[in-house]
Design an enzyme around this catalytic site. Structure first.
Site, PDB file in Angstrom:
ATOM      1  N   CYS A  91       6.752   4.741  -0.615  1.00  8.45           N
ATOM      2  CA  CYS A  91       6.866   3.575  -1.316  1.00  8.45           C
ATOM      3  C   CYS A  91       5.890   2.665  -0.585  1.00  8.45           C
ATOM      4  O   CYS A  91       5.109   3.303   0.304  1.00  8.45           O
ATOM      5  CB  CYS A  91       8.235   2.986  -1.444  1.00  8.45           C
ATOM      6  SG  CYS A  91       9.001   2.798   0.185  1.00  8.45           S
ATOM      7  N   THR A  92       5.982   1.400  -0.606  1.00  7.64           N
ATOM      8  CA  THR A  92       4.899   0.424   0.222  1.00  7.64           C
ATOM      9  C   THR A  92       5.331   0.576   1.601  1.00  7.64           C
ATOM     10  O   THR A  92       4.290   0.805   2.457  1.00  7.64           O
ATOM     11  CB  THR A  92       5.093  -0.749  -0.345  1.00  7.64           C
ATOM     12  OG1 THR A  92       4.712  -0.700  -1.881  1.00  7.64           O
ATOM     13  CG2 THR A  92       3.902  -1.806   0.161  1.00  7.64           C
TER      14      THR A  92
END
Length: 261
Positions: free
Chosen positions: A183-184
């Protein structure tokens, strides 16, 4: 020109003094002229902040003086302007909402893989045991559209609360494979990895520090496009520079929107 230092930090840890902690963090951040969003919940802390480098360093020292946060891992990037409109510190039920109460990350972290190791696996086409590596993007569909790892699985979820349902529908797709969730900044893929272990998928790892730490340590190898971020920069290139100046149309003062990692 003095640039603005942006940091992304989270930690799953038991917090029982949320109200008092919120006041201390807000007071300190405002005194240092920092902006951004901090979420505090019983399961931990999650923050995106930006400001002068010296002020950020002072805030992190203040935070790490609390034994619960002494080992915080920070993702850093730079911008020419302040990407946040104001400073918010909010009490929430979860620091990243999944709506799956059995997930208790403070009880133990999901196994992870560091950026350099993942790059090596992708270079050679398998992990160190010879298993094929499958990358699972746990972000929202519109974020994926800005950029993602090459050949990553994308279930086109609209929000993270949809992940448990998507996993139930696609679980067989992951059986027998070395799965790396990403994810980020690490928080969503960590929760996702814990859920996948709970659902009987033992060979799942999270990418430590997410895409931002990967960019910081190894650049854009095996990644196409940019990484969407929930602030005025909109998206970061693999060199961690913003692609856009000004305030993103998707950036918001709503902490549920503006602080996904």
């Amino acid at each position: 020109m003095i640039e603005v230092l942006n940091i992304a930090v989270y930690k799953f840890v038991a917090i029982e003094d949320g109200h008092e902690l919120r006041e201390r963090l807000l007071t300190r951040a405002l005194a240092l002229d920092l902006r951004g969003t901090v979420l505090v919940a019983g399961e931990g802390i999650n923050l995106f902040m930006a400001g002068a480098p010296e002020a950020i360093g002072e805030f992190l020292a203040f935070l790490r003086a609390d034994a619960r946060f002494a080992d915080l891992e920070v993702k850093e990037s730079w911008s020419l302007a302040q990407p946040f409109r104001r400073m918010l510190v909010k009490l929430k039920r979860e620091i990243i909402r999944m709506d799956h109460p059995a997930i208790q990350p403070a009880a133990g972290r999901a196994p992870g893989v560091e950026a350099r190791t993942l790059k090596r696996w992708l270079d050679q086409g398998h992990d160190d045991e010879g298993k094929p590596v499958v990358l699972l993007d746990t972000r929202n569909a519109f974020e994926v559209d800005f950029g993602t790892f090459d050949n990553a699985i994308d279930w086109r979820i609209g929000k993270f609360t949809e992940f448990p349902k998507a996993l139930a529908e696609h679980r067989e797709q992951l059986q027998g494979k070395r799965v790396v969730s990403f994810c980020t900044g690490g928080i969503r893929c960590e929760k996702a990895a814990i859920l996948m272990h709970e659902q009987g998928l033992p060979d799942v790892l999270q990418l430590e520090g997410g895409i931002l730490k990967y960019f910081e340590e190894v650049g854009g190898a095996h990644y196409s496009g940019d990484c969407f971020v929930f602030d005025g920069r909109e998206a970061l290139a693999p060199d961690l520079r913003a692609r856009k100046n000004g305030i993103s149309a998707r950036a918001s003062d709503d902490p549920d929107i503006a602080i996904k990692q």
